[in-house]
Design a protein around this motif. Structure first.
Motif, PDB file in Angstrom:
ATOM      1  N   LEU A   1      10.829   3.316   5.966  1.00  0.00           N
ATOM      2  CA  LEU A   1       9.651   3.330   6.831  1.00  0.00           C
ATOM      3  C   LEU A   1       9.616   2.078   7.696  1.00  0.00           C
ATOM      4  CD1 LEU A   1       6.897   4.702   4.409  1.00  0.00           C
ATOM      5  CD2 LEU A   1       8.338   5.961   6.005  1.00  0.00           C
ATOM      6  N   ASP A   2      10.062   0.941   7.151  1.00  0.00           N
ATOM      7  CA  ASP A   2      10.163  -0.301   7.934  1.00  0.00           C
ATOM      8  C   ASP A   2      11.074  -0.117   9.139  1.00  0.00           C
ATOM      9  OD1 ASP A   2       8.480  -1.873   6.389  1.00  0.00           O
ATOM     10  OD2 ASP A   2      10.102  -2.828   5.263  1.00  0.00           O
ATOM     11  N   ARG A   3      12.042   0.776   9.024  1.00  0.00           N
ATOM     12  CA  ARG A   3      13.007   1.041  10.106  1.00  0.00           C
ATOM     13  C   ARG A   3      12.475   2.062  11.119  1.00  0.00           C
ATOM     14  NH1 ARG A   3      16.437   0.752   5.370  1.00  0.00           N
ATOM     15  NH2 ARG A   3      17.753  -1.084   5.523  1.00  0.00           N
ATOM     16  N   GLY A   4      11.201   2.462  10.954  1.00  0.00           N
ATOM     17  CA  GLY A   4      10.593   3.387  11.907  1.00  0.00           C
ATOM     18  C   GLY A   4      10.708   4.850  11.538  1.00  0.00           C
ATOM     19  N   LYS A   5      11.233   5.135  10.351  1.00  0.00           N
ATOM     20  CA  LYS A   5      11.399   6.524   9.942  1.00  0.00           C
ATOM     21  C   LYS A   5      10.115   7.036   9.297  1.00  0.00           C
ATOM     22  CE  LYS A   5      16.286   5.990   9.762  1.00  0.00           C
ATOM     23  NZ  LYS A   5      17.516   6.122   9.030  1.00  0.00           N
ATOM     24  N   VAL A   6      10.096   8.322   9.011  1.00  0.00           N
ATOM     25  CA  VAL A   6       8.937   8.992   8.428  1.00  0.00           C
ATOM     26  C   VAL A   6       9.370   9.628   7.118  1.00  0.00           C
ATOM     27  CG1 VAL A   6       7.192  10.796   8.777  1.00  0.00           C
ATOM     28  CG2 VAL A   6       8.019   9.467  10.740  1.00  0.00           C
ATOM     29  N   LEU A   7       8.515   9.570   6.116  1.00  0.00           N
ATOM     30  CA  LEU A   7       8.791  10.170   4.813  1.00  0.00           C
ATOM     31  C   LEU A   7       7.908  11.396   4.624  1.00  0.00           C
ATOM     32  CD1 LEU A   7      10.083  10.134   1.965  1.00  0.00           C
ATOM     33  CD2 LEU A   7       8.221   8.601   1.280  1.00  0.00           C
ATOM     34  N   VAL A   8       8.545  12.516   4.333  1.00  0.00           N
ATOM     35  CA  VAL A   8       7.820  13.742   3.970  1.00  0.00           C
ATOM     36  C   VAL A   8       7.923  13.866   2.458  1.00  0.00           C
ATOM     37  CG1 VAL A   8       7.648  16.243   4.244  1.00  0.00           C
ATOM     38  CG2 VAL A   8       8.420  14.812   6.167  1.00  0.00           C
TER      39      VAL A   8
ATOM     40  N   GLU B   1       0.833  -1.203   0.000  1.00  0.00           N
ATOM     41  CA  GLU B   1       0.000   0.000   0.000  1.00  0.00           C
ATOM     42  C   GLU B   1       0.871   1.258   0.000  1.00  0.00           C
ATOM     43  OE1 GLU B   1      -3.161   2.320   2.921  1.00  0.00           O
ATOM     44  OE2 GLU B   1      -2.505   0.305   3.454  1.00  0.00           O
ATOM     45  N   LEU B   2       1.908   1.274   0.838  1.00  0.00           N
ATOM     46  CA  LEU B   2       2.796   2.437   0.905  1.00  0.00           C
ATOM     47  C   LEU B   2       3.512   2.667  -0.425  1.00  0.00           C
ATOM     48  CD1 LEU B   2       4.278   1.818   4.449  1.00  0.00           C
ATOM     49  CD2 LEU B   2       2.733   3.686   3.791  1.00  0.00           C
ATOM     50  N   ARG B   3       4.017   1.588  -1.021  1.00  0.00           N
ATOM     51  CA  ARG B   3       4.699   1.726  -2.316  1.00  0.00           C
ATOM     52  C   ARG B   3       3.733   2.226  -3.383  1.00  0.00           C
ATOM     53  NH1 ARG B   3       7.324  -2.663  -0.070  1.00  0.00           N
ATOM     54  NH2 ARG B   3       5.902  -4.171  -1.007  1.00  0.00           N
ATOM     55  N   SER B   4       2.504   1.761  -3.357  1.00  0.00           N
ATOM     56  CA  SER B   4       1.495   2.216  -4.310  1.00  0.00           C
ATOM     57  C   SER B   4       1.231   3.715  -4.140  1.00  0.00           C
ATOM     58  CB  SER B   4       0.193   1.426  -4.120  1.00  0.00           C
ATOM     59  OG  SER B   4      -0.835   1.965  -4.912  1.00  0.00           O
ATOM     60  N   LYS B   5       1.124   4.156  -2.906  1.00  0.00           N
ATOM     61  CA  LYS B   5       0.900   5.578  -2.637  1.00  0.00           C
ATOM     62  C   LYS B   5       2.069   6.409  -3.168  1.00  0.00           C
ATOM     63  CE  LYS B   5      -2.036   5.025   1.438  1.00  0.00           C
ATOM     64  NZ  LYS B   5      -3.207   5.801   1.057  1.00  0.00           N
ATOM     65  N   MET B   6       3.275   5.933  -2.947  1.00  0.00           N
ATOM     66  CA  MET B   6       4.455   6.678  -3.397  1.00  0.00           C
ATOM     67  C   MET B   6       4.522   6.754  -4.917  1.00  0.00           C
ATOM     68  SD  MET B   6       7.417   5.508  -0.752  1.00  0.00           S
ATOM     69  CE  MET B   6       6.771   4.367   0.451  1.00  0.00           C
ATOM     70  N   THR B   7       4.266   5.643  -5.593  1.00  0.00           N
ATOM     71  CA  THR B   7       4.331   5.668  -7.056  1.00  0.00           C
ATOM     72  C   THR B   7       3.206   6.520  -7.636  1.00  0.00           C
ATOM     73  OG1 THR B   7       3.155   3.554  -7.245  1.00  0.00           O
ATOM     74  CG2 THR B   7       5.581   3.484  -7.305  1.00  0.00           C
ATOM     75  N   SER B   8       2.063   6.598  -6.942  1.00  0.00           N
ATOM     76  CA  SER B   8       0.965   7.442  -7.427  1.00  0.00           C
ATOM     77  C   SER B   8       1.346   8.920  -7.390  1.00  0.00           C
ATOM     78  CB  SER B   8      -0.302   7.201  -6.616  1.00  0.00           C
ATOM     79  OG  SER B   8      -0.220   7.764  -5.322  1.00  0.00           O
ATOM     80  N   LEU B   9       2.310   9.269  -6.550  1.00  0.00           N
ATOM     81  CA  LEU B   9       2.769  10.657  -6.466  1.00  0.00           C
ATOM     82  C   LEU B   9       3.938  10.943  -7.400  1.00  0.00           C
ATOM     83  CD1 LEU B   9       2.508  11.301  -2.635  1.00  0.00           C
ATOM     84  CD2 LEU B   9       0.996  12.136  -4.442  1.00  0.00           C
TER      85      LEU B   9
ATOM     86  N   ALA C   1      10.340   4.039  -4.482  1.00  0.00           N
ATOM     87  CA  ALA C   1       9.316   3.598  -3.529  1.00  0.00           C
ATOM     88  C   ALA C   1       9.829   2.434  -2.677  1.00  0.00           C
ATOM     89  CB  ALA C   1       8.035   3.216  -4.262  1.00  0.00           C
ATOM     90  N   ASP C   2      10.551   1.510  -3.289  1.00  0.00           N
ATOM     91  CA  ASP C   2      11.134   0.388  -2.536  1.00  0.00           C
ATOM     92  C   ASP C   2      12.108   0.891  -1.477  1.00  0.00           C
ATOM     93  OD1 ASP C   2       9.706  -1.482  -4.027  1.00  0.00           O
ATOM     94  OD2 ASP C   2      11.401  -1.969  -5.350  1.00  0.00           O
TER      95      ASP C   2
END
Length: 114
Positions: free
Chosen positions: A101-108, A79-87, A94-95
């Protein structure tokens, strides 16, 4: 390059506080409510950071109806990768970001609204 061809900007930060700071910096440079998004691996964390920063979440407008509905059946990573590629991020980007994000970080994410 036209606005529709512009690559999105992505910045990985350690936590929600840093994400809000980056969002505020982006707002001060002219990005608006419709231009900035945050993603965290946990949906509730994404919601909380977006609310605190005063921005929206990636939704049907950005993803399209089909991908938005398909996300109901996808794993959170897919789902996250899909959201990123949609942008506008590539699959490889995206990978990479999803691993962060799996490591607990946040993407702006920022992109010029078209």
């Amino acid at each position: 390059m036209s606005a529709t061809d512009a690559k999105p900007y992505g910045k990985v930060v350690e936590n929600g506080t840093q994400a809000v700071e980056v969002v505020n910096e982006l707002k001060s440079t002219g990005y608006g409510f419709d231009d900035i998004f945050v993603l965290a691996h946990q949906k509730d964390r994404t919601d909380k950071i977006a609310d605190t920063a005063g921005i929206q979440e990636i939704g049907i407008k950005e993803e399209g109806l089909f991908d938005s509905l398909a996300n109901v059946f996808r794993s959170r990573g897919d789902e996250l990768r899909s959201k990123m590629t949609s942008l506008g991020f590539t699959k490889e980007e995206a990978d990479f970001y999803e691993e962060e994000l799996d490591r607990g970080k946040v993407l702006v994410i920022a992109r010029r609204h078209t």
